[in-house]
Write an enzyme that holds these catalytic residues in place. Sequence first.
Site, short mmCIF file in Angstrom:
data_model
loop_
_atom_site.label_atom_id
_atom_site.label_comp_id
_atom_site.label_asym_id
_atom_site.label_seq_id
_atom_site.Cartn_x
_atom_site.Cartn_y
_atom_site.Cartn_z
N CYS A 43 0.83 -1.21 0.00
CA CYS A 43 0.00 0.00 0.00
C CYS A 43 0.86 1.26 0.00
CB CYS A 43 -0.93 -0.02 1.22
SG CYS A 43 -1.92 1.47 1.36
N LYS A 51 0.03 5.31 -6.04
CA LYS A 51 -1.00 5.28 -7.09
C LYS A 51 -1.90 6.52 -6.99
CE LYS A 51 -4.82 4.06 -6.13
NZ LYS A 51 -5.41 2.76 -5.98
N GLY A 176 -5.73 -6.32 -18.88
CA GLY A 176 -6.55 -6.60 -17.69
C GLY A 176 -7.70 -5.62 -17.62
N GLY A 178 -9.32 -5.09 -14.28
CA GLY A 178 -9.63 -4.95 -12.85
C GLY A 178 -9.24 -3.57 -12.33
N ILE A 180 -6.49 -2.44 -10.98
CA ILE A 180 -5.17 -1.91 -11.33
C ILE A 180 -5.12 -1.49 -12.79
CG2 ILE A 180 -2.70 -2.51 -11.52
CD1 ILE A 180 -2.98 -4.08 -8.94
N ASP A 304 -3.61 -9.79 2.39
CA ASP A 304 -3.74 -10.38 1.06
C ASP A 304 -3.29 -11.83 1.00
OD1 ASP A 304 -4.54 -7.86 0.33
OD2 ASP A 304 -3.00 -7.55 -1.22
N HIS A 437 -27.05 21.50 0.55
CA HIS A 437 -27.24 21.98 -0.81
C HIS A 437 -26.34 23.18 -1.10
CE1 HIS A 437 -29.46 22.62 -4.51
NE2 HIS A 437 -29.51 23.91 -4.21
C1 LIG Z 1 -1.12 -0.86 -7.50
C2 LIG Z 1 -1.97 -1.16 -6.29
C3 LIG Z 1 -2.88 -0.22 -5.83
C4 LIG Z 1 -3.67 -0.49 -4.74
N1 LIG Z 1 -4.56 0.46 -4.34
C5 LIG Z 1 -5.34 0.22 -3.26
C6 LIG Z 1 -6.24 1.23 -2.80
O1 LIG Z 1 -6.34 2.31 -3.38
N2 LIG Z 1 -6.98 0.96 -1.71
C7 LIG Z 1 -6.88 -0.24 -1.03
O2 LIG Z 1 -7.57 -0.42 -0.04
N3 LIG Z 1 -6.04 -1.20 -1.46
C8 LIG Z 1 -5.27 -1.00 -2.54
N4 LIG Z 1 -4.38 -1.96 -2.96
C9 LIG Z 1 -4.32 -3.24 -2.21
C10 LIG Z 1 -3.47 -3.09 -0.93
O3 LIG Z 1 -2.22 -2.53 -1.27
C11 LIG Z 1 -3.29 -4.43 -0.26
O4 LIG Z 1 -4.56 -5.01 -0.03
C12 LIG Z 1 -2.56 -4.30 1.09
O5 LIG Z 1 -1.31 -3.69 0.91
C13 LIG Z 1 -2.39 -5.67 1.73
O6 LIG Z 1 -1.64 -5.57 2.91
P1 LIG Z 1 -0.86 -6.83 3.49
O7 LIG Z 1 -0.36 -6.43 4.84
O8 LIG Z 1 -1.67 -8.04 3.37
O9 LIG Z 1 0.37 -7.05 2.52
P2 LIG Z 1 1.49 -6.07 1.90
O10 LIG Z 1 1.15 -4.64 2.09
O11 LIG Z 1 1.72 -6.57 0.53
O12 LIG Z 1 2.74 -6.38 2.82
C14 LIG Z 1 3.45 -7.57 2.79
C15 LIG Z 1 4.90 -7.29 3.13
O13 LIG Z 1 5.55 -8.51 3.40
C16 LIG Z 1 6.87 -8.46 2.92
N5 LIG Z 1 7.32 -9.85 2.77
C17 LIG Z 1 6.85 -10.78 1.91
N6 LIG Z 1 7.45 -11.97 2.12
C18 LIG Z 1 8.33 -11.78 3.15
C19 LIG Z 1 9.22 -12.64 3.86
N7 LIG Z 1 9.33 -13.93 3.56
N8 LIG Z 1 9.98 -12.11 4.84
C20 LIG Z 1 9.86 -10.79 5.17
N9 LIG Z 1 9.03 -9.94 4.55
C21 LIG Z 1 8.25 -10.43 3.56
C22 LIG Z 1 6.74 -7.69 1.62
O14 LIG Z 1 7.97 -7.10 1.22
C23 LIG Z 1 5.69 -6.64 2.00
O15 LIG Z 1 6.29 -5.46 2.45
C24 LIG Z 1 -3.55 -1.73 -4.06
C25 LIG Z 1 -2.63 -2.68 -4.49
C26 LIG Z 1 -1.85 -2.40 -5.59
C27 LIG Z 1 -0.85 -3.42 -6.06
N1 LIG Z 2 -8.61 1.17 -5.48
C1 LIG Z 2 -8.39 0.03 -4.84
O1 LIG Z 2 -8.92 -0.23 -3.77
C2 LIG Z 2 -7.45 -0.98 -5.42
C3 LIG Z 2 -6.59 -0.61 -6.45
C4 LIG Z 2 -5.74 -1.57 -6.96
C5 LIG Z 2 -5.75 -2.86 -6.46
N2 LIG Z 2 -6.62 -3.18 -5.45
C6 LIG Z 2 -6.66 -4.57 -4.94
O2 LIG Z 2 -5.69 -5.36 -5.56
C7 LIG Z 2 -6.31 -6.47 -6.18
C8 LIG Z 2 -5.56 -6.86 -7.41
O3 LIG Z 2 -5.84 -5.94 -8.45
P1 LIG Z 2 -5.75 -6.40 -9.95
O4 LIG Z 2 -6.31 -5.34 -10.81
O5 LIG Z 2 -4.38 -6.92 -10.24
O6 LIG Z 2 -6.64 -7.71 -9.94
P2 LIG Z 2 -8.14 -7.96 -10.39
O7 LIG Z 2 -8.42 -9.37 -9.99
O8 LIG Z 2 -9.04 -6.88 -9.94
O9 LIG Z 2 -8.08 -7.88 -11.97
C9 LIG Z 2 -7.31 -8.76 -12.76
C10 LIG Z 2 -7.77 -8.62 -14.20
O10 LIG Z 2 -6.91 -9.36 -15.06
C11 LIG Z 2 -7.69 -10.17 -15.93
N3 LIG Z 2 -6.87 -11.34 -16.23
C12 LIG Z 2 -6.51 -12.31 -15.36
N4 LIG Z 2 -5.76 -13.23 -16.00
C13 LIG Z 2 -5.64 -12.83 -17.29
C14 LIG Z 2 -4.99 -13.35 -18.43
N5 LIG Z 2 -4.30 -14.50 -18.38
N6 LIG Z 2 -5.08 -12.67 -19.60
C15 LIG Z 2 -5.78 -11.50 -19.65
N7 LIG Z 2 -6.42 -10.95 -18.59
C16 LIG Z 2 -6.35 -11.62 -17.43
C17 LIG Z 2 -8.93 -10.47 -15.13
O11 LIG Z 2 -9.99 -10.83 -15.97
C18 LIG Z 2 -9.17 -9.15 -14.43
O12 LIG Z 2 -9.84 -8.23 -15.23
C19 LIG Z 2 -7.74 -6.04 -6.41
O13 LIG Z 2 -8.62 -7.12 -6.51
C20 LIG Z 2 -8.00 -5.19 -5.22
O14 LIG Z 2 -8.41 -6.03 -4.16
C21 LIG Z 2 -7.46 -2.26 -4.94
#
Ligand SMILES: Cc1cc2nc3c(=O)[nH]c(=O)nc-3n(C[C@H](O)[C@H](O)[C@H](O)COP(=O)(O)OP(=O)(O)OC[C@H]3O[C@@H](n4cnc5c(N)ncnc54)[C@H](O)[C@@H]3O)c2cc1C
Ligand SMILES: NC(=O)c1ccc[n+]([C@@H]2O[C@H](COP(=O)([O-])OP(=O)(O)OC[C@H]3O[C@@H](n4cnc5c(N)ncnc54)[C@H](O)[C@@H]3O)[C@@H](O)[C@H]2O)c1
Length: 466
Positions: A43, A51, A176, A178, A180, A304, A437
């Site tokens: 995050c 992002k 994709g 979704g 992202i 996650d 309003h």
């Molecule tokens: C591009 C993008 C945009 C997103 N935007 C949003 C958003 O706008 N709003 C929202 O709610 N969610 C968003 N998400 C989803 C959100 O980021 C995740 O749901 C959240 O970060 C999950 O938190 P977590 O603690 O499960 O894991 P993470 O935040 O992924 O943390 C896991 C940590 O574990 C560390 N790690 C992994 N394996 C090991 C190991 N073996 N030893 C030590 N450290 C390790 C990693 O380096 C990482 O720092 C987005 C995700 C992405 C990819």
């Molecule tokens: N604003 C937010 O809250 C936010 C922003 C970014 C990510 N996230 C979190 O991170 C998660 C992951 O995001 P994401 O966009 O990577 O996943 P997603 O599951 O939302 O979307 C993945 C997309 O890739 C497509 N896809 C999968 N396999 C494919 C293939 N082989 N060929 C072509 N298309 C394929 C799927 O049909 C889908 O549209 C989200 O589900 C969400 O929980 C949240």
Amino acid sequence: MSFDYDLFVIGGGSGGVRAARIAAGEHGARVGIAEESRMGGTCVIRGCVPKKLMVFASEAPAFAAEARGYGWSGATAGAFDWTAFRRKLDTELTRLEGAYTGGLVAANVDVHKSRARLVDAHTVELADGSRLSAKHILIAVGGRPVRPGIPGDELGLVSDDVFLLDRLPRSILVVGGGFIACEFAGILQGMGCQVTLAYRGDAVLRGFDEEMRRHATEQLRVNGVELRLPATPQQLEREGDAIRVSFADGSSAVYEQVLFATGRAPHTKGLGLDEIGVRLGSRGQVLVDEWSQSSVPSIFAVGDVTDRVNLTPVAIREGHCFADTVFGAKPRKVDHALVGAAVYLRPHEVASIGLTEEAAAASGPHDVYVASFRPMRSLFAGSDARMVMKLIVQSGGGKVVGCHIFGPEAGEMIQLVAIPMGMGATKAQFDAAVAVHPTLAEELVTMRRPTRHIGGKIAENPVGSA
Ligand SMILES: Cc1cc2nc3c(=O)[nH]c(=O)nc-3n(C[C@H](O)[C@H](O)[C@H](O)COP(=O)(O)OP(=O)(O)OC[C@H]3O[C@@H](n4cnc5c(N)ncnc54)[C@H](O)[C@@H]3O)c2cc1C
Ligand SMILES: NC(=O)c1ccc[n+]([C@@H]2O[C@H](COP(=O)([O-])OP(=O)(O)OC[C@H]3O[C@@H](n4cnc5c(N)ncnc54)[C@H](O)[C@@H]3O)[C@@H](O)[C@H]2O)c1
């Protein structure tokens, strides 16, 4: 038996940091945490935060266009300087990383800047071979982007890479449909890239309310994103400095970069979980019960890596509940049923909570209230963009069970709607609030008559607009 720690957390992201801080700082547990990359996790370092800052950056041309509509003749956003933006972004992320580490240190958590893996139910091993024991171990390692597994897919970027680009590509194919894919298509288009989005369905954002999906798809098109729907890339090949992408329909096209936004998977590989009997699901996720406890009683997992609802506030809540339950004698579970989410598209976001219209129709009789209008602000500036607000209500004056908004700051609005919905508010209770309003959100309390009835015996019976 004595242990080095009461709790050892693997992963310093949203869920792990919260759990460690609460267990140590509020409940007095002896806690260690290992983070192999940068503290803050997805995050903070390569997700929500950078992002959203990119979303803000990408809005400038639209703001300039709106300013012209308000009489600021000649207003322009100027040229976007990616290098300057990235420099500021890096500084901000370093500040946040420091704040996260500082919060842990202040709570007396031992921070190990290392990868960790499990050796047994109470032991972790760090990258230098040292071993630490703990009464409880929390797996909070998050997820990783997944490539589609087609020939040449290593030539493409994943979301982690976008934040580290030296320069913006002139053209990019986003694969994709979704969260992202849609967010980055919007961001990169706003920053001046020529963006094509290829998705295998007819409309983006599968799983969202169908009406919202249609509007989101159309907005991407209106903004200038070239949509290839449905389309499936089959192969990538290097062609000079660019990449040739071949699609399943036999066509091909050349892009400077390709971004795979094809989903994420739990990051459990090589962690040693299988070996010590922690049950994993088909996607590699740690299978946990409602208390986030795995099949090995001393091992818990949040965020996650459990592949429940993959959002930051959910990971944080799961981490907090785990710490309160195990170390604070305050058993708390997370309700995953009513979680709001927003997709940060421009200028209209998609934000949602509760049942979609389709799910509501399948579950019984409901009234659907829809307001669709052109917001005063953008209309005055010359835009035809429509905003849509939808409330789904149990028939007969029941609870509001779904809310979907396509519009400016929809995420901010859905956050507030989540409060009455969580309390089980009825449509009459929504309507009892006097409107503020002129705002956009006032429509949420002024939709007087249902637009249609769905589900049950009176399915799909239109009754006129609100
Ligand atoms: C591009 C993008 C945009 C997103 N935007 C949003 C958003 O706008 N709003 C929202 O709610 N969610 C968003 N998400 C989803 C959100 O980021 C995740 O749901 C959240 O970060 C999950 O938190 P977590 O603690 O499960 O894991 P993470 O935040 O992924 O943390 C896991 C940590 O574990 C560390 N790690 C992994 N394996 C090991 C190991 N073996 N030893 C030590 N450290 C390790 C990693 O380096 C990482 O720092 C987005 C995700 C992405 C990819
Ligand atoms: N604003 C937010 O809250 C936010 C922003 C970014 C990510 N996230 C979190 O991170 C998660 C992951 O995001 P994401 O966009 O990577 O996943 P997603 O599951 O939302 O979307 C993945 C997309 O890739 C497509 N896809 C999968 N396999 C494919 C293939 N082989 N060929 C072509 N298309 C394929 C799927 O049909 C889908 O549209 C989200 O589900 C969400 O929980 C949240």
